[in-house]
Motif scaffolding. Structure first.
Motif, PDB file in Angstrom:
ATOM      1  N   THR A 231      41.117  32.880 -26.582  1.00 55.72           N
ATOM      2  CA  THR A 231      39.528  32.928 -25.403  1.00 55.72           C
ATOM      3  C   THR A 231      38.111  34.131 -25.775  1.00 55.72           C
ATOM      4  OG1 THR A 231      42.456  33.692 -23.720  1.00 55.72           O
ATOM      5  CG2 THR A 231      39.754  34.229 -22.981  1.00 55.72           C
ATOM      6  N   THR A 232      38.995  35.326 -26.652  1.00 51.74           N
ATOM      7  CA  THR A 232      37.396  35.271 -27.480  1.00 51.74           C
ATOM      8  C   THR A 232      36.825  34.544 -28.866  1.00 51.74           C
ATOM      9  OG1 THR A 232      39.255  36.828 -29.241  1.00 51.74           O
ATOM     10  CG2 THR A 232      38.214  37.433 -26.977  1.00 51.74           C
TER      11      THR A 232
ATOM     12  N   TRP B 277      44.644  34.386 -34.012  1.00 49.10           N
ATOM     13  CA  TRP B 277      44.855  32.557 -33.651  1.00 49.10           C
ATOM     14  C   TRP B 277      45.904  32.086 -34.102  1.00 49.10           C
ATOM     15  CZ3 TRP B 277      42.818  28.317 -32.905  1.00 49.10           C
ATOM     16  CH2 TRP B 277      42.813  26.951 -32.213  1.00 49.10           C
TER      17      TRP B 277
ATOM     18  N   ILE C 129      45.532  35.933 -25.898  1.00 50.05           N
ATOM     19  CA  ILE C 129      43.918  36.614 -25.921  1.00 50.05           C
ATOM     20  C   ILE C 129      42.993  36.360 -27.022  1.00 50.05           C
ATOM     21  CG2 ILE C 129      43.062  38.728 -26.385  1.00 50.05           C
ATOM     22  CD1 ILE C 129      45.813  39.997 -24.915  1.00 50.05           C
TER      23      ILE C 129
END
Length: 138
Positions: free
Chosen positions: A40-41, A23, A37
């Motif tokens: 978000t995880t 990230w 993505i």
């Protein structure tokens, strides 16, 4: 203690660390889709780590509570069960004595008292108290 309960925690910590590094790298490199993505995880992974940490600590505390004390060789729970069993046996014996004394006080026939006490030979077949028919006759 085995490391088996700690494996999921270690796996999720590694996954979350890798996701965090991905990230950060994608944010610094202007890779917006990958940063979206990875970001978000990241939160579900952190929640899973917190939950697994709570479960691991609870298991550890339960295991420590069940360990035997130093020098005694028995666990505290088995000692408590032993005391409880002795208390239950004492209560049952007291209840049996109370029932026997109540039966004796009401004038139960001696033959029934002997039978209750476990004697096989019934030597006294006549009741120790006068029967109700003899009370009426008198």
């Amino acid at each position: 203690m085995t490391n088996r309960p700690l494996r999921p925690l270690a796996i999720f910590v590694l996954l979350a660390s890798g996701d965090y590094l991905l990230w950060n790298w994608s944010l610094n490199g202007n890779r917006d889709i990958l940063a979206l993505i990875a970001g978000t995880t990241l939160m579900p992974l952190v929640i899973a780590i917190a939950w697994l940490l709570v479960v691991s600590v609870a298991r550890f505390l339960a295991e420590v509570a069940q360990r035997p004390r130093a020098g005694t060789g028995t666990s505290a729970s088995s000692e408590a069960r032993g005391h409880g069993a002795r208390r239950s046996a004492a209560r049952a014996a007291a209840a049996g004595r109370a029932a026997t004394s109540a039966r004796t006080a009401t004038g139960a026939p001696a033959a029934h008292r002997n039978q209750r006490a476990g004697s096989v030979a019934d030597t006294d077949s006549s009741p120790s108290t006068p029967s109700s028919s003899s009370k009426l006759a008198a």
